[in-house]
Write an enzyme that holds these catalytic residues in place. Sequence first.
Site, PDB file in Angstrom:
ATOM      1  N   ASP A 136       0.822  -1.219   0.000  1.00 57.54           N
ATOM      2  CA  ASP A 136       0.000   0.000   0.000  1.00 57.54           C
ATOM      3  C   ASP A 136       0.854   1.267   0.000  1.00 57.54           C
ATOM      4  O   ASP A 136       0.332   2.367   0.163  1.00 57.54           O
ATOM      5  CB  ASP A 136      -0.955   0.006   1.208  1.00 57.54           C
ATOM      6  CG  ASP A 136      -0.223   0.024   2.550  1.00 57.54           C
ATOM      7  OD1 ASP A 136       1.031   0.041   2.563  1.00 57.54           O
ATOM      8  OD2 ASP A 136      -0.905   0.025   3.592  1.00 57.54           O
ATOM      9  N   HIS A 138       3.336   2.004   2.145  1.00 53.36           N
ATOM     10  CA  HIS A 138       3.854   2.517   3.419  1.00 53.36           C
ATOM     11  C   HIS A 138       5.377   2.400   3.491  1.00 53.36           C
ATOM     12  O   HIS A 138       5.978   1.528   2.863  1.00 53.36           O
ATOM     13  CB  HIS A 138       3.176   1.843   4.630  1.00 53.36           C
ATOM     14  CG  HIS A 138       3.507   0.412   4.850  1.00 53.36           C
ATOM     15  ND1 HIS A 138       2.621  -0.482   5.406  1.00 53.36           N
ATOM     16  CD2 HIS A 138       4.620  -0.316   4.631  1.00 53.36           C
ATOM     17  CE1 HIS A 138       3.176  -1.671   5.510  1.00 53.36           C
ATOM     18  NE2 HIS A 138       4.385  -1.599   5.048  1.00 53.36           N
TER      19      HIS A 138
HETATM   20  P1  PGA Z   1       8.136  -6.969   3.184  1.00 56.29           P
HETATM   21  O1  PGA Z   1       7.508  -5.710   3.913  1.00 56.29           O
HETATM   22  O2  PGA Z   1       9.585  -6.685   3.042  1.00 56.29           O
HETATM   23  O3  PGA Z   1       7.893  -8.121   4.093  1.00 56.29           O
HETATM   24  O4  PGA Z   1       7.454  -7.086   1.862  1.00 56.29           O
HETATM   25  C1  PGA Z   1       7.867  -4.426   3.494  1.00 56.29           C
HETATM   26  C2  PGA Z   1       7.108  -3.389   4.305  1.00 56.29           C
HETATM   27  O5  PGA Z   1       5.987  -3.666   4.758  1.00 56.29           O
HETATM   28  O6  PGA Z   1       7.634  -2.289   4.475  1.00 56.29           O
END
Ligand code: PGA
Length: 262
Positions: A136, A138
């Site tokens: 999303d 973030h």
């Molecule tokens: P992920 O999470 O590396 O497990 O994809 C990234 C994040 O939520 O910032």
Amino acid sequence: MEVIIKSDAQTGSIAAARVVARLVREKPNAVLGLATGSTPLTLYKELIRLHREDGLDFSAVTTFNLDEYIGLEKEHPQSYYTFMWENLFSQINIQPEKVHLPDGMTQDVPASCAVYEREIINAGGIDLQVLGIGSDGHIGFNEPTSSFASRTRIKTLTQQTVADNARFFDGDEAKVPHHCITMGIGTIMDARMNLMLAFGTGKAEAIAATIEGPVASMMPASILQHHPAAKVFIDEAAASALKLFDYYRWVYDGKPDWQKDA
Ligand code: PGA
């Protein structure tokens, strides 16, 4: 923003590790901002290898992590404290007193967040911040519509983030905490360099919006367009929705060698 497209996550992570290693060699007491999640794991493995095989020295390095779940004890297998010790700190020569993560068990969240901000300042500010990106958009746990001026504070995870992270909690969304403490977007923007990593098609839309979309709080990572030293390391899958894909490749391939990993 500098966009570095590598064929896969492995080569992207190794290229990013070279940037971190160069900083630590040039500034042994560097202050690193660190991230959790699946994305930085290969970067951390490479830093561990560089420590073991090339003597990369972390003894004077200070670290601050982006975020921590509220309500998980440090010892909880899914706390970010546990994640960092298992995947990096226990395997390099970092001094435990130089490691900082937000305290997810604090009884006074605002006071604890204020202390965290002060500790970052007292350490001289963050030289290099490692970032992943949520599907999303973030950064840290700054979910869509987070203020670009925000500092370390409590946030509520979106349902999408809860669903994304359920894989770490036996696939059970009910076990994922809904609250966290995260550095703010203002805190992240104060870092002297931001180094974002993103791999896989699941990140392609967020990456395209971050790099090529308008700067908007609905896509928190897009604020990096305003950062003077932001590098984005992505694989071809995460780059697949970029309109200027060929241009980023062209820019990178045309760089002199000395500039490629600077
Ligand atoms: P992920 O999470 O590396 O497990 O994809 C990234 C994040 O939520 O910032």
